[in-house]
Motif scaffolding. Sequence first.
Motif, PDB file in Angstrom:
ATOM      1  N   LEU A  16      -2.592  -0.329  -1.190  1.00  0.00           N
ATOM      2  CA  LEU A  16      -3.991   1.038  -1.006  1.00  0.00           C
ATOM      3  C   LEU A  16      -4.413   1.767   0.511  1.00  0.00           C
ATOM      4  O   LEU A  16      -4.459   2.558   0.375  1.00  0.00           O
ATOM      5  CB  LEU A  16      -5.069   0.563  -1.764  1.00  0.00           C
ATOM      6  N   ARG A  17      -4.536   0.418   1.792  1.00  0.00           N
ATOM      7  CA  ARG A  17      -4.635   1.127   2.420  1.00  0.00           C
ATOM      8  C   ARG A  17      -3.350   1.670   3.546  1.00  0.00           C
ATOM      9  O   ARG A  17      -4.283   2.883   4.267  1.00  0.00           O
ATOM     10  CB  ARG A  17      -4.506  -0.372   3.413  1.00  0.00           C
ATOM     11  N   ALA A  18      -2.359   0.946   2.936  1.00  0.00           N
ATOM     12  CA  ALA A  18      -1.291   1.685   3.557  1.00  0.00           C
ATOM     13  C   ALA A  18      -1.143   3.222   3.020  1.00  0.00           C
ATOM     14  O   ALA A  18      -0.975   4.561   3.741  1.00  0.00           O
ATOM     15  CB  ALA A  18      -0.074   1.290   3.160  1.00  0.00           C
ATOM     16  N   ALA A  19      -1.807   3.525   1.910  1.00  0.00           N
ATOM     17  CA  ALA A  19      -1.520   4.734   1.264  1.00  0.00           C
ATOM     18  C   ALA A  19      -2.309   5.833   1.784  1.00  0.00           C
ATOM     19  O   ALA A  19      -2.555   6.871   1.157  1.00  0.00           O
ATOM     20  CB  ALA A  19      -1.759   4.650  -0.508  1.00  0.00           C
ATOM     21  N   GLN A  20      -3.270   5.754   1.513  1.00  0.00           N
ATOM     22  CA  GLN A  20      -5.012   5.745   2.024  1.00  0.00           C
ATOM     23  C   GLN A  20      -4.727   6.342   3.974  1.00  0.00           C
ATOM     24  O   GLN A  20      -5.114   7.384   4.615  1.00  0.00           O
ATOM     25  CB  GLN A  20      -5.982   5.000   1.975  1.00  0.00           C
ATOM     26  N   ARG A  21      -3.849   4.904   4.406  1.00  0.00           N
ATOM     27  CA  ARG A  21      -3.688   5.423   5.670  1.00  0.00           C
ATOM     28  C   ARG A  21      -3.636   6.818   6.713  1.00  0.00           C
ATOM     29  O   ARG A  21      -4.221   7.389   7.848  1.00  0.00           O
ATOM     30  CB  ARG A  21      -2.329   4.218   6.471  1.00  0.00           C
ATOM     31  N   PRO A  22      -2.472   7.607   6.351  1.00  0.00           N
ATOM     32  CA  PRO A  22      -2.640   8.818   6.522  1.00  0.00           C
ATOM     33  C   PRO A  22      -3.990   9.815   7.014  1.00  0.00           C
ATOM     34  O   PRO A  22      -4.759  10.649   7.733  1.00  0.00           O
ATOM     35  CB  PRO A  22      -1.361   9.979   5.680  1.00  0.00           C
TER      36      PRO A  22
END
Length: 109
Positions: A16-22
């Motif tokens: 989820l962190r990776a998906a929300q990073r941008p």
Amino acid sequence: MLWAIHCLDAPGTAELRAAQRPAHSARLRATPVRPVLYGPLVDTDGTTAVGSLIVVEAANREQVEEYAFADPFAVSGVWERIDIQAFTPSQRSPVRLTEEAARTTEGRP
């Protein structure tokens, strides 16, 4: 005034962190709160993100709370805990602030 925002990730939120990073990264620079320093907190392996540390300059705590709690990491549930504290850097700190930021932390206009 400077503020430290200390955030800890909820367990199992790496994807989820990776998906929300941008969205998180874009928002860091798109608000009236001025980021001074930010980055992930990492596990002892030096790479696995376990939270975030953000130091910002803002007029008041309300601005900082709005900034932090509306962040995509907060809204999506990546951050399980968000702590906000006013911050005054030591004059002996090896990292120096700009003159403008230093005046702000000392309460001068």
